[in-house]
Design an enzyme around this catalytic site. Structure first.
Site, PDB file in Angstrom:
ATOM      1  N   SER A   1      33.228 -28.125  12.672  1.00  0.00           N
ATOM      2  CA  SER A   1      32.304 -28.891  12.676  1.00  0.00           C
ATOM      3  C   SER A   1      32.253 -29.868  11.545  1.00  0.00           C
ATOM      4  O   SER A   1      31.439 -30.923  11.545  1.00  0.00           O
ATOM      5  CB  SER A   1      30.884 -28.309  13.144  1.00  0.00           C
TER       6      SER A   1
ATOM      7  N   THR B   1      27.418 -29.169  11.943  1.00  0.00           N
ATOM      8  CA  THR B   1      27.575 -30.009  10.724  1.00  0.00           C
ATOM      9  C   THR B   1      26.792 -29.519   9.470  1.00  0.00           C
ATOM     10  O   THR B   1      26.285 -28.286   9.528  1.00  0.00           O
ATOM     11  CB  THR B   1      26.329 -31.171  10.838  1.00  0.00           C
TER      12      THR B   1
ATOM     13  N   THR C   1      30.021 -34.336   8.486  1.00  0.00           N
ATOM     14  CA  THR C   1      30.394 -33.693   9.871  1.00  0.00           C
ATOM     15  C   THR C   1      31.662 -34.235  10.253  1.00  0.00           C
ATOM     16  O   THR C   1      31.921 -35.314  10.108  1.00  0.00           O
ATOM     17  CB  THR C   1      29.113 -33.925  10.813  1.00  0.00           C
TER      18      THR C   1
ATOM     19  N   ARG D   1      32.525 -42.949  18.174  1.00  0.00           N
ATOM     20  CA  ARG D   1      31.029 -42.505  18.405  1.00  0.00           C
ATOM     21  C   ARG D   1      30.551 -42.246  17.016  1.00  0.00           C
ATOM     22  O   ARG D   1      31.053 -41.343  16.269  1.00  0.00           O
ATOM     23  CB  ARG D   1      30.939 -41.497  19.331  1.00  0.00           C
TER      24      ARG D   1
ATOM     25  N   THR E   1      20.894 -31.247  11.721  1.00  0.00           N
ATOM     26  CA  THR E   1      22.196 -30.784  12.221  1.00  0.00           C
ATOM     27  C   THR E   1      21.916 -30.773  13.790  1.00  0.00           C
ATOM     28  O   THR E   1      20.569 -30.395  13.929  1.00  0.00           O
ATOM     29  CB  THR E   1      22.790 -29.557  11.701  1.00  0.00           C
ATOM     30  N   GLY E   2      22.754 -30.901  14.672  1.00  0.00           N
ATOM     31  CA  GLY E   2      22.363 -30.775  16.148  1.00  0.00           C
ATOM     32  C   GLY E   2      22.656 -32.028  16.789  1.00  0.00           C
ATOM     33  O   GLY E   2      23.275 -33.028  16.404  1.00  0.00           O
TER      34      GLY E   2
HETATM   35  N1  ASP Z   1      24.457 -34.185  14.262  1.00  0.00           N
HETATM   36  C1  ASP Z   1      26.007 -34.265  14.313  1.00  0.00           C
HETATM   37  C2  ASP Z   1      26.117 -35.333  15.006  1.00  0.00           C
HETATM   38  O1  ASP Z   1      25.401 -35.507  16.210  1.00  0.00           O
HETATM   39  C3  ASP Z   1      26.415 -33.003  15.101  1.00  0.00           C
HETATM   40  C4  ASP Z   1      25.737 -31.742  14.886  1.00  0.00           C
HETATM   41  O2  ASP Z   1      25.177 -31.404  13.849  1.00  0.00           O
HETATM   42  O3  ASP Z   1      25.729 -30.897  15.694  1.00  0.00           O
HETATM   43  O4  ASP Z   1      27.280 -36.014  14.971  1.00  0.00           O
END
Ligand code: ASP
Length: 351
Positions: A80, A199, A217, A227, A250-251
């Site tokens: 990630s 991330t 990330t 994106r 994160t997320g």
């Molecule tokens: N927040 C990150 C993104 O949307 C990815 C993640 O942390 O899962 O790119």
């Protein structure tokens, strides 16, 4: 030694055993009297360990955090972040990263950066060596190369296989065919049907009570090329104010971009809220603003997770998540450990 890395930077970085990621770092200063604290996402145990060691050697909190996340950026097994991160839908790894520095209230970020292993260190140079806050795509790559960062292919063989399997199983009308059940590589099998979020965030408080933070990330796996998620957006993927605290996330980035939760959490600290309440406030904000039916379960709750990290100026800290079961990494003086996040809902996310 890069031409753009001056001799003083090189000598102090070498003394601390740092490599290319030290381009743009500050020389260490005398150690102060405050108790240092470093927090990170659950994939950041080595990160908080490294950052704490450096802070104890007098390294600036942002520089320490960048060195901490650099371990994960270079780790081919973290899918990630950085090298080995899962690619976009065309099989190309595109990285996003941002940094903020407490004492100067500086911030810098890069997005959709290809072929550079350490985007967080490049984001620090955007902060220190340009009059801008965010550089993207081709321009970010040229900028990184101008500062001496080498180009590397970030797609590992394992990540390529995981992407290929996604491509072979994604489209109903596709001419790409997946191997028979028994012929599937076990590694690929583990990722089958999964869109990976992941991330690393790190917030650090040094012995002078100064803050620094970083989020880096490879973003959502198999994303549309170009994106950009929340990670490189100041106020969303991270934010700090040196007098109050530092925060990150994160997320599912889209849900955070629509709420700027890192800014929200630091504002909560400014109004006197504890980090524990600030992370739950961010979760509530996301839950209350998620309206699209495709993102909600039968009870109207988001069908995704977001995790928040919050470190106050006085050393209190918390991690929070929408759904139960998440953890985050902490080093507050004794040792690095994983700690439970507080959660908005008391059950885990059903996948
Ligand atoms: N927040 C990150 C993104 O949307 C990815 C993640 O942390 O899962 O790119």
């Amino acid at each position: 030694m890069s031409d753009n890395w001056n001799r003083r930077e090189f000598l102090s970085a070498s003394a601390l055993g740092l490599g290319l990621t030290a381009i743009g770092s500050a020389p260490p200063k005398a150690v102060g009297k405050n108790r240092p604290v470093v927090i990170s996402s659950a994939n950041g145990l080595r990160t908080v360990e490294k950052a704490m060691d450096l802070i104890r050697a007098g390294v600036d909190p942002l520089d320490a955090a960048i060195e901490g996340v650099a371990i994960v950026e270079a780790d081919p097994n973290d899918r990630s972040v950085g090298y080995g991160g899962l690619p976009n839908e065309e099989g190309v790894v595109e990285l996003d990263a941002a940094v903020m520095h407490g004492p100067t209230h500086g911030g810098g970020s890069v997005a959709s950066l290809r072929n550079i292993m350490h985007p967080a260190a490049v984001a620090r140079l955007v902060m220190k060596r340009t009059d801008h806050c965010l550089i993207v795509g081709e321009g970010a790559l040229k900028f990184a190369k101008a500062h001496g960062f080498p180009e590397v292919d970030l797609l590992t063989d394992d990540s390529r296989k995981i992407w290929l399997h996604w491509k072979e199983t994604n489209g109903k009308e596709s001419d790409w065919l997946a191997p028979e059940e028994g012929e599937l590589d076990p590694l690929v099998q583990r990722f089958s049907g999964v869109r990976l979020h992941g991330t690393i965030h790190c917030s650090a408080l040094d012995t002078h009570g100064d803050l620094g933070c970083v989020t880096t990330t490879s973003g959502l796996s198999f994303k549309i090329p170009g994106r950009v998620g929340d990670s490189p957006i100041l106020g969303a993927g991270l934010y700090l104010e040196n007098d109050f605290g530092s925060a990150g996330s994160t997320g599912r980035g889209e849900a955070n971009l629509l709420n700027l939760c890192s800014f929200l959490m630091v504002e909560d600290l400014r109004r006197g809220m504890a980090p524990r309440d600030a992370v739950i406030d961010a979760c509530k904000r996301v839950a209350s603003t998620t309206k699209a039916k495709r993102l909600l379960d039968a009870k109207g709750r988001p069908k995704f997770d977001l995790k928040f990290y919050c470190l106050a100026k006085d050393g209190r800290f918390a991690g929070g998540s929408l759904w139960a079961g998440a953890k985050f990494a902490v080093h507050d003086g004794d040792s690095a450990r994983l700690v439970d996040c507080v959660s908005l809902y008391d059950e885990p996310l059903k996948t």
